[in-house]
Design a protein around this motif. Structure first.
Motif, PDB file in Angstrom:
ATOM      1  N   ASN A 225       0.787  -1.242   0.000  1.00 22.47           N
ATOM      2  CA  ASN A 225       0.000   0.000   0.000  1.00 22.47           C
ATOM      3  C   ASN A 225       0.813   1.282   0.000  1.00 22.47           C
ATOM      4  O   ASN A 225       0.314   2.315  -0.402  1.00 22.47           O
ATOM      5  N   TYR A 226       2.052   1.213   0.474  1.00 25.73           N
ATOM      6  CA  TYR A 226       2.787   2.473   0.630  1.00 25.73           C
ATOM      7  C   TYR A 226       4.110   2.512  -0.120  1.00 25.73           C
ATOM      8  O   TYR A 226       4.803   3.519  -0.062  1.00 25.73           O
ATOM      9  N   SER A 227       4.487   1.425  -0.791  1.00 26.35           N
ATOM     10  CA  SER A 227       5.772   1.480  -1.483  1.00 26.35           C
ATOM     11  C   SER A 227       5.554   1.704  -2.968  1.00 26.35           C
ATOM     12  O   SER A 227       4.495   1.405  -3.520  1.00 26.35           O
ATOM     13  N   LYS A 228       6.599   2.247  -3.620  1.00 36.74           N
ATOM     14  CA  LYS A 228       6.522   2.476  -5.066  1.00 36.74           C
ATOM     15  C   LYS A 228       6.355   1.152  -5.792  1.00 36.74           C
ATOM     16  O   LYS A 228       5.622   1.064  -6.774  1.00 36.74           O
ATOM     17  N   GLN A 229       7.074   0.132  -5.308  1.00 35.47           N
ATOM     18  CA  GLN A 229       6.983  -1.161  -5.995  1.00 35.47           C
ATOM     19  C   GLN A 229       5.578  -1.736  -5.897  1.00 35.47           C
ATOM     20  O   GLN A 229       5.059  -2.290  -6.866  1.00 35.47           O
ATOM     21  N   TYR A 231       2.869  -0.077  -5.665  1.00 36.42           N
ATOM     22  CA  TYR A 231       2.038   0.719  -6.568  1.00 36.42           C
ATOM     23  C   TYR A 231       2.224   0.263  -8.015  1.00 36.42           C
ATOM     24  O   TYR A 231       1.269   0.092  -8.766  1.00 36.42           O
ATOM     25  N   GLU A 232       3.485   0.019  -8.380  1.00 38.16           N
ATOM     26  CA  GLU A 232       3.758  -0.465  -9.745  1.00 38.16           C
ATOM     27  C   GLU A 232       3.063  -1.799  -9.993  1.00 38.16           C
ATOM     28  O   GLU A 232       2.517  -2.038 -11.066  1.00 38.16           O
ATOM     29  N   ALA A 234       0.320  -2.844  -8.669  1.00 37.81           N
ATOM     30  CA  ALA A 234      -1.113  -2.608  -8.860  1.00 37.81           C
ATOM     31  C   ALA A 234      -1.398  -2.064 -10.256  1.00 37.81           C
ATOM     32  O   ALA A 234      -2.370  -2.461 -10.901  1.00 37.81           O
ATOM     33  N   VAL A 235      -0.550  -1.156 -10.738  1.00 33.45           N
ATOM     34  CA  VAL A 235      -0.772  -0.584 -12.069  1.00 33.45           C
ATOM     35  C   VAL A 235      -0.605  -1.655 -13.143  1.00 33.45           C
ATOM     36  O   VAL A 235      -1.435  -1.786 -14.043  1.00 33.45           O
ATOM     37  N   GLU A 238      -3.545  -3.956 -13.241  1.00 33.18           N
ATOM     38  CA  GLU A 238      -4.786  -3.376 -13.756  1.00 33.18           C
ATOM     39  C   GLU A 238      -4.715  -3.148 -15.260  1.00 33.18           C
ATOM     40  O   GLU A 238      -5.670  -3.408 -15.971  1.00 33.18           O
ATOM     41  N   SER A 239      -3.602  -2.651 -15.741  1.00 37.05           N
ATOM     42  CA  SER A 239      -3.495  -2.371 -17.171  1.00 37.05           C
ATOM     43  C   SER A 239      -2.031  -2.263 -17.576  1.00 37.05           C
ATOM     44  O   SER A 239      -1.330  -1.323 -17.185  1.00 37.05           O
ATOM     45  N   THR A 242      -1.376   1.000 -19.505  1.00 40.24           N
ATOM     46  CA  THR A 242      -1.186   2.188 -18.672  1.00 40.24           C
ATOM     47  C   THR A 242       0.203   2.179 -18.067  1.00 40.24           C
ATOM     48  O   THR A 242       0.880   3.209 -18.012  1.00 40.24           O
ATOM     49  N   ILE A 248       6.603   2.470 -16.768  1.00 37.18           N
ATOM     50  CA  ILE A 248       6.970   1.344 -15.901  1.00 37.18           C
ATOM     51  C   ILE A 248       7.527   0.230 -16.776  1.00 37.18           C
ATOM     52  O   ILE A 248       6.957  -0.087 -17.818  1.00 37.18           O
TER      53      ILE A 248
ATOM     54  N   MET B 351      -5.522   3.180 -21.005  1.00 37.56           N
ATOM     55  CA  MET B 351      -4.127   3.560 -21.174  1.00 37.56           C
ATOM     56  C   MET B 351      -3.726   4.750 -20.325  1.00 37.56           C
ATOM     57  O   MET B 351      -2.637   4.777 -19.775  1.00 37.56           O
ATOM     58  N   GLY B 374      11.952   4.679  -1.673  1.00 38.18           N
ATOM     59  CA  GLY B 374      11.097   3.578  -2.133  1.00 38.18           C
ATOM     60  C   GLY B 374       9.652   3.685  -1.694  1.00 38.18           C
ATOM     61  O   GLY B 374       8.848   2.831  -2.008  1.00 38.18           O
ATOM     62  N   LEU B 376       5.889   5.805  -1.300  1.00 40.47           N
ATOM     63  CA  LEU B 376       5.075   6.742  -2.054  1.00 40.47           C
ATOM     64  C   LEU B 376       4.862   8.010  -1.247  1.00 40.47           C
ATOM     65  O   LEU B 376       4.778   7.965  -0.018  1.00 40.47           O
TER      66      LEU B 376
END
Lengths: 370, 511
Positions: A225-229, A231-232, A234-235, A238-239, A242, A248, B351, B374, B376
């Motif tokens: 929930n809180y790290s950049k990785q 987040y990546e 999750a993105v 999802e798509s 995107t 990414i 996209m 690292g 957010l």
């Protein structure tokens, strides 16, 4: 000539988001309902008093302190594997290879404990076998991810196949290391020296495992929930388009995430061999790699909710096996009960996501047509 | 012999939802044994009209006569019984089956593949198709798949064939082959309707041409007796005044030079063919063209998402005065070079945004790398999200609402808002007002003008010529992946642009 337009009897429509307490209300209701159905089945097929059956289910986990410890140990192990598959699942990478990744880790730990027992003191042995098991699990996760990232192979089949490779490898090494010769099993490793065994904390054999997994749960929650990785992940899940659009590196995220997933499964293998079982069998993983899929889905991939769902599954499993012995029933009977309960819990998700409305004007419509 | 038309459509109307009137009181005759081209711009209702003939849609009102008999076409099966078959733009074939298996799929009666194969060969020989009935679909090229679709329709006994933009996926050679086969079929007495927006195809193939505009039937012409100018006039109509602001550009300065940009798609088809033009800061460059003329490839290759085979993209940085080559750079590399390109893609939720994430997390897509160690940093994206919601008037319960739950216009405001807060040097937008209502559209136009006044180079790919002509300073017209011309937005003539969209170079017979 025109077809009579008939309105269907029931309409199923997607709901908007409902508040969390409502959705958990549905789930609790489903559990209660499933209990009632279980009771009914029990009475109808065995004639036993359902209350005493439920009592037995509860006692299976909580009647003695030892049993409670075992439940928590099982909970911790299942949760550990579930935590391992969560990042992959969030990425829509269907890692069904938890079983094999656990075995890979367990095999590495066993190898260290057997081959290095005369070379390393306990204080070095434990970190070395920990690292080896994590590396082995990571390798088992890396292979399907690499092929998926490079050539788009199907990860479900790939990870599933890797399970069988791991099982075959373990079978092979069990014969290599069998003790005594011809026994077909390894037996307790280093029983007299306890080299490579995780120490008991506060006199409790299982406590260390439980503490490790608790810390992991919090870390995984933060990671997702809180790290950049996270987040990546999750993105990408999802798509993919995107993800590429915002720069990414999708292939890298897939491989990185599966290495993490496999490494955590490897860690689970280490905890099982070094922490509790002190031996290696092909059934060591005990189906956790697959049960974890259910734990993760039921909790919507939220590590904190996963504590609850894995507890539920362990609790049910223990209870089910106890009622079969206590009432002289076949083990299949307990499987039926577990199946009923899961059916209701999973079914409740449908009612959380969809609204069902019945045809109101059914009668009026008919009058019009008559 | 029946002397009535093969198909007569009388006063057909079809409406989708409350806003979209796809067809409005259309009456159209299709004569037996002729090739009719159905011509019109994107969204003029050509496909909808033909879908009603093929049983995909059912008209809201109006009647259809086949061979003089009034009929009700309630399903594709019913259409087939009447001898009407349609070849859709997106093929409906099962990949793992062979051509013959696909052709007999869904037919009633005993399955006799041998007999079917024989019959397929017969059809192929009769019209000059080149199909191996035993070849699997996944081994076929796009043109072969299309042939299978046509044979499938013929096998089922169709004598009225409708082809929806059949040449969009074909190379010029394949197109010639298709046209030859279609002529054979016409000479055999089949009736053929080809949906298209390409004038050269109308001229090369058809006997008659029927024109639709904005859902209305405009008229039918004999192809030999008309010319490109007349058809274009009927297709685009007269310019409509929309009252969009267009401030004079202040000191436009060269921002990007695109030279000989050449891009192929995965199938190896040429999508951009030596496209060259300049982009200036402080002006809006419009890009016009029939859909699929290379707009998507152009923006995506500038942005770094598509590989450019040839050519160069030079970026002139107004702060440092330096020039950088962007060809071969990925989006992240361009960003790391300190060049801020913003891109609003056509496919917003597929996209540009992540549907299940909330507004703040979507704003963060661009800036999530800014967090330290690292982790957010959600604080700034949240602030930005709140700013966008208030500034652009996004109607949403809050910034923690998943964007999937918002309406199309609000989704677009979030996306455009996010791209604008990056303070871009170049802002590229693909169909930014598609699906938006009037108010939301004007908000977007206004945002473009604000960016222009700030000195941003705005590139606007649009489909509505009236909007392009009122908003843009210059308009680049693409046709089949080539630059057909660049016109001054203030002086341009709608017919002229329409001509350029349908053939390279406009009135001169181009190539």
């Amino acid at each position: 000539m025109a077809n009579k337009v008939k309105e269907p009897l029931i309409h199923i429509t997607r709901r908007d988001a409902i508040p969390w307490y409502k959705s958990w209300g549905y789930r609790a209701g489903a559990v209660l309902l499933s209990m009632a159905v279980c009771a009914l089945i029990t009475v109808l097929t065995t004639g036993e008093n359902p209350l005493s059956v439920f009592g037995t289910i509860f006692d299976a986990s909580f009647s003695t302190q030892r049993r409670t410890w075992v439940v928590f140990q099982n909970l911790a192990m299942l949760l550990c594997v579930s935590l391992a598959v969560v990042p992959a699942f969030r990425m829509r990478f269907w890692n069904l290879g938890g079983e094999g990744q656990i075995l890979a880790g367990a095999l590495a730990t066993t190898a260290c404990m057997i081959c290095l027992r005369d070379a390393l003191p306990n204080g070095v042995m434990i970190p070395v076998s920990l690292l080896c098991s994590i590396a082995a699990g990571a390798l088992w996760g890396f292979l399907p991810a690499f092929f998926k990232a490079k050539w788009g192979t199907n990860e479900t089949l790939f990870t599933l196949m890797m399970n069988y490779i791991a099982i075959q490898l373990v079978s092979f090494f069990i014969i290599v290391w069998e003790m005594p010769k011809g026994a077909g099993q390894i037996g307790i490793i280093n029983q007299s020296t306890e080299i490579g065994w995780l120490p008991a904390v506060a006199g409790q054999k299982y406590l260390l495992n439980i503490i490790i997994v608790s810390v992991l749960t919090v870390l995984m929650f933060i990671y997702m929930n809180y790290s950049k990785q996270g987040y990546e992940i999750a993105v990408v899940g999802e798509s993919v388009r995107t993800a590429r659009y915002v720069g990414i590196k999708v292939e890298r995220v897939i491989i990185r995430t599966m290495v993490l997933s496999g490494a955590l499964c490897g860690l689970a293998g280490f905890l099982l061999v070094s922490g509790t079982d002190h031996t290696l069998t092909t059934s060591l993983a005990g189906g956790r790699g697959f049960t974890a899929v259910m734990v993760a889905w039921l909790a919507k991939f939220n590590p904190i909710w996963m504590i609850l769902t894995s507890f539920l599954l362990v609790f049910l499993d223990k209870g089910a096996s106890d009622i079969s012995t206590n009432f002289g029933l076949n083990r299949s009977f307990s499987d039926i009960l577990t199946g009923v309960i899961l059916f209701f819990i999973i079914g409740s998700e449908f009612f959380i996501n969809y609204r069902i409305s019945f045809r109101h004007s059914a009668k009026k419509e008919e009058e019009k047509h008559v | 012999m029946n002397t009535s038309a093969a198909v007569e459509m009388r006063n057909i109307s079809k409406r989708f939802g409350t806003k979209v009137q796809a067809n409005d009181n259309v009456s159209l005759d299709i004569q037996r044994g002729e090739i009719l081209a159905l011509l019109g711009e994107n969204g003029s209702g050509k496909t909808t009209l033909m879908n009603m003939l093929a049983g995909i849609y059912f008209p809201d009102s109006g009647t259809i006569l086949v061979n003089g008999e009034p009929v009700v076409i309630s399903s594709p099966r019913k259409a087939m019984e009447l001898g009407i078959g349609m070849i859709h733009q997106h093929f409906k074939l099962v990949d793992v089956l062979s051509a013959a298996e696909n052709i007999v799929l869904g037919l009633e009666g005993k399955l006799d593949l041998k007999e079917a194969t024989r019959k397929i060969r017969e059809i192929c020989d009769a019209y000059g198709f080149d199909v191996d009935p035993n070849q699997k679909i996944y081994n076929m090229s796009v043109s072969q798949k299309q042939t299978v679709e046509i044979v499938k329709v013929l096998y089922r006994g169709a004598d009225i064939l409708i082809l929806d933009e059949p040449t969009a996926v074909l190379t010029p050679q394949e197109t010639d082959k298709l046209f030859a086969v279609l002529r054979n079929m016409r000479d055999d007495g089949k009736t053929i309707v080809i949906i298209t927006h390409k004038l050269n195809e109308v001229e090369a193939l058809s006997d008659k041409v029927a024109v639709l505009r904005a859902g209305r039937y405009i008229g039918t012409l004999i192809t030999k007796k008309t010319n490109a100018a007349e058809m274009t006039n009927m297709m685009v109509g007269r310019a409509v005044s929309l009252d969009i602001d267009r401030p004079e550009p202040e000191k436009p300065e060269l921002r990007m030079e695109i030279r000989d940009a050449t891009v192929r798609d995965e199938e190896g088809l040429l999508k951009l063919d030596h496209v060259s033009f300049d982009i200036y800061g402080g002006e809006i460059l419009g890009i016009a063209g029939i859909s699929g003329a290379g707009q998507k490839e152009l923006l995506e290759s500038i942005y770094g998402l598509q590989r450019m085979e040839e050519g160069s993209i030079l970026f002139h940085d107004p702060d440092t005065g330096e020039t950088a080559e962007l060809k071969g750079k990925k989006p992240l590399q361009i960003q790391q070079m300190g060049i801020s390109l913003s891109f609003v893609p056509e496919d917003r939720l597929g996209m540009g945004l992540v549907g299940s994430m909330d507004i703040a997390d979507n704003i963060m897509l661009r800036s999530y790398r800014n967090g330290s160690y690292g982790f957010l940093n959600r604080k700034d994206p949240k602030k930005m999200a709140r700013w966008i919601v208030t500034e652009l008037g996004v109607s949403t319960p809050g910034i923690d609402t998943p964007v999937r739950r918002l309406s199309g216009g609000n989704v677009q405001k979030i996306l455009v808002g996010r791209e604008i807060v990056q303070t871009p040097r170049v802002l590229m937008m693909a169909y930014p007002v598609r699906g938006l209502d009037i108010n939301a559209s004007y908000t977007i136009y206004q945002l473009m003008n604000l960016q222009k006044e700030k000195g941003v180079a705005v590139v606007f790919v649009g489909e509505d010529l009236d909007v392009l002509m009122e908003l843009c300073d210059r308009i680049l017209v693409l046709c089949g992946g080539k630059v057909s011309g660049i016109v001054d937005g203030r002086k341009a003539d709608k017919q002229e642009i329409g001509m350029m969209m349908t053939r390279v170079g406009g009135e001169q017979d181009g190539q």
